[in-house]
Design a protein around this motif. Sequence first.
Motif, PDB file in Angstrom:
ATOM      1  N   ILE A 202      -7.880 -18.900  29.403  1.00 12.19           N
ATOM      2  CA  ILE A 202      -9.161 -18.812  30.472  1.00 12.19           C
ATOM      3  C   ILE A 202     -10.476 -17.751  30.698  1.00 12.19           C
ATOM      4  N   SER A 203      -8.789 -16.366  29.828  1.00 12.89           N
ATOM      5  CA  SER A 203      -9.994 -15.025  29.704  1.00 12.89           C
ATOM      6  C   SER A 203     -10.896 -15.372  28.079  1.00 12.89           C
ATOM      7  N   ALA A 204     -10.667 -16.417  27.767  1.00 17.41           N
ATOM      8  CA  ALA A 204     -11.870 -16.116  26.978  1.00 17.41           C
ATOM      9  C   ALA A 204     -13.075 -16.457  27.612  1.00 17.41           C
ATOM     10  N   PHE A 205     -13.183 -16.476  28.387  1.00 19.38           N
ATOM     11  CA  PHE A 205     -14.139 -17.224  29.054  1.00 19.38           C
ATOM     12  C   PHE A 205     -14.878 -16.371  29.510  1.00 19.38           C
ATOM     13  N   GLY A 206     -14.640 -14.538  29.687  1.00 17.18           N
ATOM     14  CA  GLY A 206     -15.392 -13.567  30.134  1.00 17.18           C
ATOM     15  C   GLY A 206     -14.382 -13.746  31.445  1.00 17.18           C
ATOM     16  N   ASP A 207     -15.106 -12.365  32.608  1.00 18.40           N
ATOM     17  CA  ASP A 207     -14.000 -11.743  33.551  1.00 18.40           C
ATOM     18  C   ASP A 207     -14.049 -13.045  34.378  1.00 18.40           C
ATOM     19  N   LYS A 208     -15.233 -14.049  34.748  1.00 20.60           N
ATOM     20  CA  LYS A 208     -14.989 -15.315  35.330  1.00 20.60           C
ATOM     21  C   LYS A 208     -15.288 -16.667  35.055  1.00 20.60           C
ATOM     22  N   GLY A 209     -15.046 -17.679  35.470  1.00 18.12           N
ATOM     23  CA  GLY A 209     -15.474 -18.707  35.386  1.00 18.12           C
ATOM     24  C   GLY A 209     -14.750 -19.809  34.146  1.00 18.12           C
ATOM     25  N   LEU A 210     -14.984 -21.371  34.237  1.00 16.77           N
ATOM     26  CA  LEU A 210     -14.880 -22.352  32.875  1.00 16.77           C
ATOM     27  C   LEU A 210     -15.541 -22.791  32.210  1.00 16.77           C
ATOM     28  N   GLY A 211     -15.342 -21.899  30.678  1.00 16.43           N
ATOM     29  CA  GLY A 211     -16.155 -22.726  30.157  1.00 16.43           C
ATOM     30  C   GLY A 211     -16.831 -24.437  30.339  1.00 16.43           C
ATOM     31  N   LEU A 212     -17.751 -25.127  30.073  1.00 17.46           N
ATOM     32  CA  LEU A 212     -17.579 -26.773  29.598  1.00 17.46           C
ATOM     33  C   LEU A 212     -17.742 -26.924  28.384  1.00 17.46           C
ATOM     34  N   GLY A 213     -16.377 -27.694  28.067  1.00 14.82           N
ATOM     35  CA  GLY A 213     -16.119 -28.409  26.523  1.00 14.82           C
ATOM     36  C   GLY A 213     -14.865 -27.738  26.085  1.00 14.82           C
ATOM     37  N   SER A 214     -14.155 -27.253  27.027  1.00 12.34           N
ATOM     38  CA  SER A 214     -12.595 -27.034  26.339  1.00 12.34           C
ATOM     39  C   SER A 214     -11.567 -28.163  27.763  1.00 12.34           C
ATOM     40  N   GLU A 215     -10.667 -28.799  26.959  1.00 15.11           N
ATOM     41  CA  GLU A 215      -9.793 -29.500  27.945  1.00 15.11           C
ATOM     42  C   GLU A 215      -9.167 -28.969  29.123  1.00 15.11           C
ATOM     43  N   THR A 216      -8.909 -27.494  28.350  1.00 14.39           N
ATOM     44  CA  THR A 216      -8.074 -26.993  29.341  1.00 14.39           C
ATOM     45  C   THR A 216      -8.996 -26.491  30.926  1.00 14.39           C
ATOM     46  N   SER A 217     -10.202 -26.539  30.645  1.00 18.22           N
ATOM     47  CA  SER A 217     -10.903 -26.117  31.681  1.00 18.22           C
ATOM     48  C   SER A 217     -10.361 -27.546  32.642  1.00 18.22           C
ATOM     49  N   GLN A 218     -11.025 -28.595  31.736  1.00 21.21           N
ATOM     50  CA  GLN A 218     -11.128 -29.253  32.780  1.00 21.21           C
ATOM     51  C   GLN A 218      -9.653 -29.748  33.839  1.00 21.21           C
ATOM     52  N   ILE A 219      -8.153 -29.373  33.494  1.00 19.14           N
ATOM     53  CA  ILE A 219      -7.065 -29.626  34.170  1.00 19.14           C
ATOM     54  C   ILE A 219      -6.987 -28.553  35.031  1.00 19.14           C
ATOM     55  N   ASN A 220      -7.563 -27.322  34.350  1.00 15.57           N
ATOM     56  CA  ASN A 220      -7.682 -26.006  35.364  1.00 15.57           C
ATOM     57  C   ASN A 220      -8.484 -26.002  36.056  1.00 15.57           C
ATOM     58  N   ALA A 221      -9.482 -26.394  35.739  1.00 18.00           N
ATOM     59  CA  ALA A 221     -10.532 -26.963  37.435  1.00 18.00           C
ATOM     60  C   ALA A 221      -9.437 -28.212  38.203  1.00 18.00           C
ATOM     61  N   VAL A 222      -9.273 -29.043  38.037  1.00 17.33           N
ATOM     62  CA  VAL A 222      -8.590 -29.815  38.959  1.00 17.33           C
ATOM     63  C   VAL A 222      -7.997 -29.225  39.949  1.00 17.33           C
ATOM     64  N   MET A 223      -7.202 -28.077  39.368  1.00 14.35           N
ATOM     65  CA  MET A 223      -5.553 -27.715  39.964  1.00 14.35           C
ATOM     66  C   MET A 223      -5.779 -26.778  41.217  1.00 14.35           C
ATOM     67  N   LEU A 224      -7.388 -26.096  40.571  1.00 19.83           N
ATOM     68  CA  LEU A 224      -7.305 -24.787  41.217  1.00 19.83           C
ATOM     69  C   LEU A 224      -6.871 -25.105  42.963  1.00 19.83           C
ATOM     70  N   PRO A 225      -8.131 -26.266  43.562  1.00 23.73           N
ATOM     71  CA  PRO A 225      -8.449 -25.759  44.884  1.00 23.73           C
ATOM     72  C   PRO A 225      -6.952 -26.527  45.139  1.00 23.73           C
ATOM     73  N   ASN A 226      -5.998 -26.778  44.692  1.00 23.57           N
ATOM     74  CA  ASN A 226      -4.886 -28.179  45.090  1.00 23.57           C
ATOM     75  C   ASN A 226      -4.240 -28.019  45.843  1.00 23.57           C
TER      76      ASN A 226
END
Length: 379
Positions: A202-226
């Motif tokens: 997650i921290s590889a993308f900087g101070d905030k945000g999730l980068g498109l093109g990463s599988e972990t970003s997809q699952i984290n984005a699905v989970m965050l507003p749970n």
Amino acid sequence: MTSEERREQRYQRRKAARLKKRQETIGKYDDFERVASLNSLYEAAREASKGVDWKASVQRYNSLLLFNISKTRAELLAGKDIRRGFICFDICERGKLRHIKSVHFSERVVQKSFCTNIIYPTFTRSLIYDNGASQQGKGTQFATNRLTTHLRRHFRKYGREGGILLIDFSDYFGNVAHEPLFEIYRQIFTDPRVIALGMSFISAFGDKGLGLGSETSQINAVMLPNRADHYAKEVLRIRGYGRYMDDTYLLHHSIAYLEECLEKLRTIYSEYGIVINEKKTKIVDLKHGFTFLKTHFYITETGRIIKKPCRDSITRERRKLKRQAALVASGVLTFDEVRRSYASWRGSMSHRDAYRTVQSMDRLFNRLFIDQWKGGPQP
């Protein structure tokens, strides 16, 4: 013993039972060895190669597959940083510019193993059923079918009374705050190596945000507003609720109550750094049509649910066919490639009420490609 004391004891027994069940189900995934084992890395490499094994980087990695996964395992167990940076490029999707941060294949293998063996089976256990993104057996068709089911249930009880609240997030991946995701990892997992690896992606993308093109970003984005999903279902008591990544709907017979729900959800979203797109977020009377996931929904007076493709997608497909005709004429594309592409579009239309649209598009297809026809069956 007073009634309050008995109530407290029952609560503690239920709490202990829930904790035991959680340890039995989720606890088995809370193990760093599930990510770093040679078998997991080997299977992850084979899965990550599917569809991209024509790339030189993938072929180089697979030519020394056992050596590479052994090296990766040693680095993981030693606590070394396995991140290799990003390959950045831009794409234009439906007129919208998207900045892609693609990871190197060696890191993609680790992410695949991490997602498959740790976070996917753990995160998806707590998601609501009507969350349809990035999960096996679900997708856009699942999401639109669930919305259709919710509309039918609503009509049987209230008719066309009420409205639907459509919520859209502005630059969802780019605005995600990291600390709420870190807290989710710390709450669910106990293995410090699992937590550290998940947070490093997650921290590889900087101070905030999730980068498109990463599988972990997809699952984290699905989970965050749970948390917001459960709040809408369990506290606000919205039965007709569903979410597909950054697109959400709430169905209720009271428009005034939907306005209250929006304000309460807005508070939860702000804690996660999620910004609501005010232009696209709106409450629509059910007597009028509305659009969700590029599908336009209507409810007739008799309760029939009509699903039409949005006009933009039809226009885009017409223009695409005309461009493809020029590419076939110049020899860049083959007729068979275009036919498969068009068959895919027609398949998506089969789930909508678009008979006349498909017939019109078939006539355009035949007019553009009749000279290249090879005698096969027409679409």
